[in-house]
Write an enzyme that holds these catalytic residues in place. Structure first.
Site, short mmCIF file in Angstrom:
data_model
loop_
_atom_site.label_atom_id
_atom_site.label_comp_id
_atom_site.label_asym_id
_atom_site.label_seq_id
_atom_site.Cartn_x
_atom_site.Cartn_y
_atom_site.Cartn_z
N GLY A 1 9.60 -1.47 28.54
CA GLY A 1 10.79 -2.29 28.40
C GLY A 1 10.55 -3.70 27.89
N GLY B 1 11.01 3.40 26.97
CA GLY B 1 9.64 2.98 26.70
C GLY B 1 9.30 1.74 27.50
N THR C 1 13.06 7.77 31.88
CA THR C 1 14.37 7.15 31.67
C THR C 1 15.25 8.12 30.90
OG1 THR C 1 13.54 4.89 31.66
CG2 THR C 1 15.47 5.29 30.30
N ARG D 1 12.01 -7.47 38.66
CA ARG D 1 11.81 -7.19 37.22
C ARG D 1 12.95 -6.31 36.68
NH1 ARG D 1 11.29 -2.35 33.86
NH2 ARG D 1 9.94 -2.85 32.13
N VAL D 2 13.44 -6.69 35.52
CA VAL D 2 14.46 -5.90 34.83
C VAL D 2 13.93 -5.55 33.45
CG1 VAL D 2 16.81 -5.93 33.89
CG2 VAL D 2 16.36 -7.01 36.10
N GLY D 3 14.06 -4.28 33.08
CA GLY D 3 13.56 -3.85 31.77
C GLY D 3 14.64 -3.90 30.70
N ASP D 4 14.42 -3.11 29.67
CA ASP D 4 15.34 -3.13 28.53
C ASP D 4 16.60 -2.30 28.76
OD1 ASP D 4 13.61 -0.88 28.59
OD2 ASP D 4 14.31 -0.33 26.59
N1 ASP Z 1 12.42 1.23 29.41
C1 ASP Z 1 12.34 1.40 30.84
C2 ASP Z 1 11.95 0.09 31.45
O1 ASP Z 1 11.10 -0.60 30.91
C3 ASP Z 1 11.36 2.44 31.23
C4 ASP Z 1 11.38 3.71 30.44
O2 ASP Z 1 12.11 3.84 29.48
O3 ASP Z 1 10.67 4.64 30.76
O4 ASP Z 1 12.43 -0.24 32.50
#
Ligand code: ASP
Length: 355
Positions: A276, A274, A222, A250-253
Site C-alpha cells: 500500500g 499490493g 485484499t 497504519r492505513v494503506g492504499d
Molecule cells: N494494499 C493493501 C494495503 O497495503 C494490502 C493488499 O492489497 O494486499 O493495506
C-alpha cells in the site's frame, strides 16, 4: 394556383423520400455499429489479492477453493449487471461475498495488527458522479465496503476513520460484530511468525526490515471489483485488512481514493492490491485514469505504465480495471494475482498465476 399543385405534390413526395432514406441510413448505421464495435453492454472484473502465488506452493484443494469463491463472487455482480442493476450495487455485493470468506484478507479473514487486533479499510467510487466513500481502521463493522458505500451515499464526507466511522456505521444500521468475529487461526499464526522474524532481526542487531520478503506476502488477499453497467456507469471498490503486523493506526492504499480505488465514466474504474505505501505514493488508480484522459493511452498501456512505476519505486502488487468501452485488464508485477472476469455473454475467465 392549380398549375402549382403537381409541383407542390412532387416536392412533398421528394421530401418524404429523403426522410425515409435518412431513417434507413440511421438504422443501417446502428446495425453496422452493432456488427463492427464489440462494446459489451456490461462487464465485471475482480481480484482477491496479488503476491508470490506459485503453482508449486498450491494444493489442488486450495486452488479449487479460491476458484470457487472467485466464481461465486463474480456471478453475484454479473447477475446484478445482467438484470440492469448499477455498477455500484454489483461492486458492493460482489465484495460482500469475498468479505465473508476467510480465504481473503478482507472482512472475515483480515490480517492482524501488531497489537493483535484487526483494523479494516475500504473504499468505493461512483464513476458517474465522482462521488466516493471510504473508511479506515474499523474493528467491528462486518462489511467495510457497506460502510464505505454508506459514507458515500448518506453523509457529506468522503472518508471516516476509527471510532467515528464505527459510530456512523451503527447509526446507519449496518451490521456490527464483536471484534473477535474477525479472528482466524491462519492470520493469527501469520502475525506470530512475523513477530518472531522481527525479533530475530532485532537480536541480530539488523535494521528491522518490517516488510521483508516473507512478511510482504502476509498482506496478500485484499479484494476489489470494477464494473461497467448497462447505463455506461463505471464503479470500483476495494476492501482489506491491510498488512500483517501493521502498527500505529497504519492505513494503506485501499481506502485512499485515487490510490486503491478510482472510477470515472470518462475513462475507467480501477481497484488496486499490493504494498500500500507504494500504491499511495504512485497514486496508482487515478494515475491510470489520468494517463487515459490526458495522454489518450489505452487502459492496458496506462495500467502497464503505472504498475512499472510501482516496481521502479520498489513496490509490488497489481490492479484490475474496466474502461468505459468494457475492456478489462488485470496487470500485476507479482508472481500471481487471484482474479476473474465476466463479460455480458456470461463468459467467465479465472486466473491465479502469471499467464
Ligand atoms: N494494499 C493493501 C494495503 O497495503 C494490502 C493488499 O492489497 O494486499 O493495506
Amino acid at each position: 394556383m392549380k398549375k402549382f399543385i403537381p409541383f407542390i405534390l412532387a416536392l412533398f413526395l421528394c421530401l418524404s423520400c429523403k426522410n425515409e432514406n435518412n431513417s434507413e441510413e440511421v438504422a443501417k448505421a446502428d446495425d453496422n455499429s452493432e456488427m463492427t464495435t464489440e462494446k459489451p453492454e456490461f462487464a465485471i472484473i475482480i481480484h482477491g489479492g496479488a503476491g508470490t502465488i506459485l503453482k508449486k506452493n498450491m494444493t489442488s484443494e486450495k486452488e479449487a477453493a479460491y476458484k470457487a469463491k472467485l466464481e461465486e463472487a463474480i456471478r453475484v455482480g454479473y447477475n446484478v449487471l445482467k438484470n440492469g442493476g448499477s455498477s455500484l450495487d454489483a461492486v458492493t455485493k460482489t465484495i460482500n461475498i469475498m468479505e465473508d470468506s476467510p480465504l481473503f484478507n478482507a472482512g472475515k479473514g483480515a490480517v492482524f495488527t501488531n497489537a493483535e487486533t484487526n483494523e479494516l479499510d475500504a473504499s468505493i467510487m461512483d464513476g458517474k458522479t465522482l462521488n466516493a466513500g471510504a473508511s479506515a481502521g474499523t474493528t467491528n463493522v462486518k462489511y467495510p465496503i457497506d460502510l464505505a458505500r454508506a459514507i458515500m451515499d448518506k453523509s457529506q464526507h468522503v472518508m471516516m476513520a476509527g471510532s467515528g466511522a464505527e459510530k456512523f456505521a451503527q447509526e446507519q444500521g449496518l451490521e456490527i460484530v464483536d471484534p473477535t468475529y474477525f479472528y482466524t487461526e491462519r492470520r493469527f499464526n501469520s502475525l506470530q511468525n512475523a513477530k518472531k522474524r522481527e525479533q530475530v532481526e532485532l537480536d541480530h542487531d539488523d535494521k528491522v526490515s518490517f516488510y521483508d520478503e516473507d512478511i510482504k506476502d502476509y498482506k496478500f488477499g485484499t479484494v476489489g471489483c470494477a464494473a461497467l453497467d448497462k447505463n455506461g456507469n463505471l464503479a470500483a471498490g476495494t476492501s482489506t485488512g491491510g498488512m500483517t503486523n501493521k502498527r500505529w493506526g497504519r492505513v494503506g492504499d485501499a481506502p485512499i481514493i485515487g490510490s486503491g480505488t478510482y472510477a470515472n465514466n470518462a475513462t475507467c474504474a480501477v481497484s488496486s492490491t499490493g504494498w500500500g505505501e507504494f500504491f499511495i505514493r504512485a497514486q496508482v488508480a487515478h494515475d491510470i485514469s489520468a494517463l487515459m484522459d490526458y495522454k489518450g493511452l489505452s487502459l492496458k498501456d496506462a495500467a502497464k505504465k503505472v504498475i512499472n512505476k510501482v516496481g521502479d519505486l520498489g513496490g509490488d502488487g497489481g490492479i484490475v480495471a474496466v474502461d468505459k468501452d468494457g475492456n478489462m485488464v488485470a496487470e500485476f508485477n507479482t508472481a500471481g494475482m487471484y482474479r476473474a472476469t465476466m463479460n455480458d455473454k456470461g463468459e467467465l475467465v479465472i486466473g491465479i498465476y502469471e499467464q
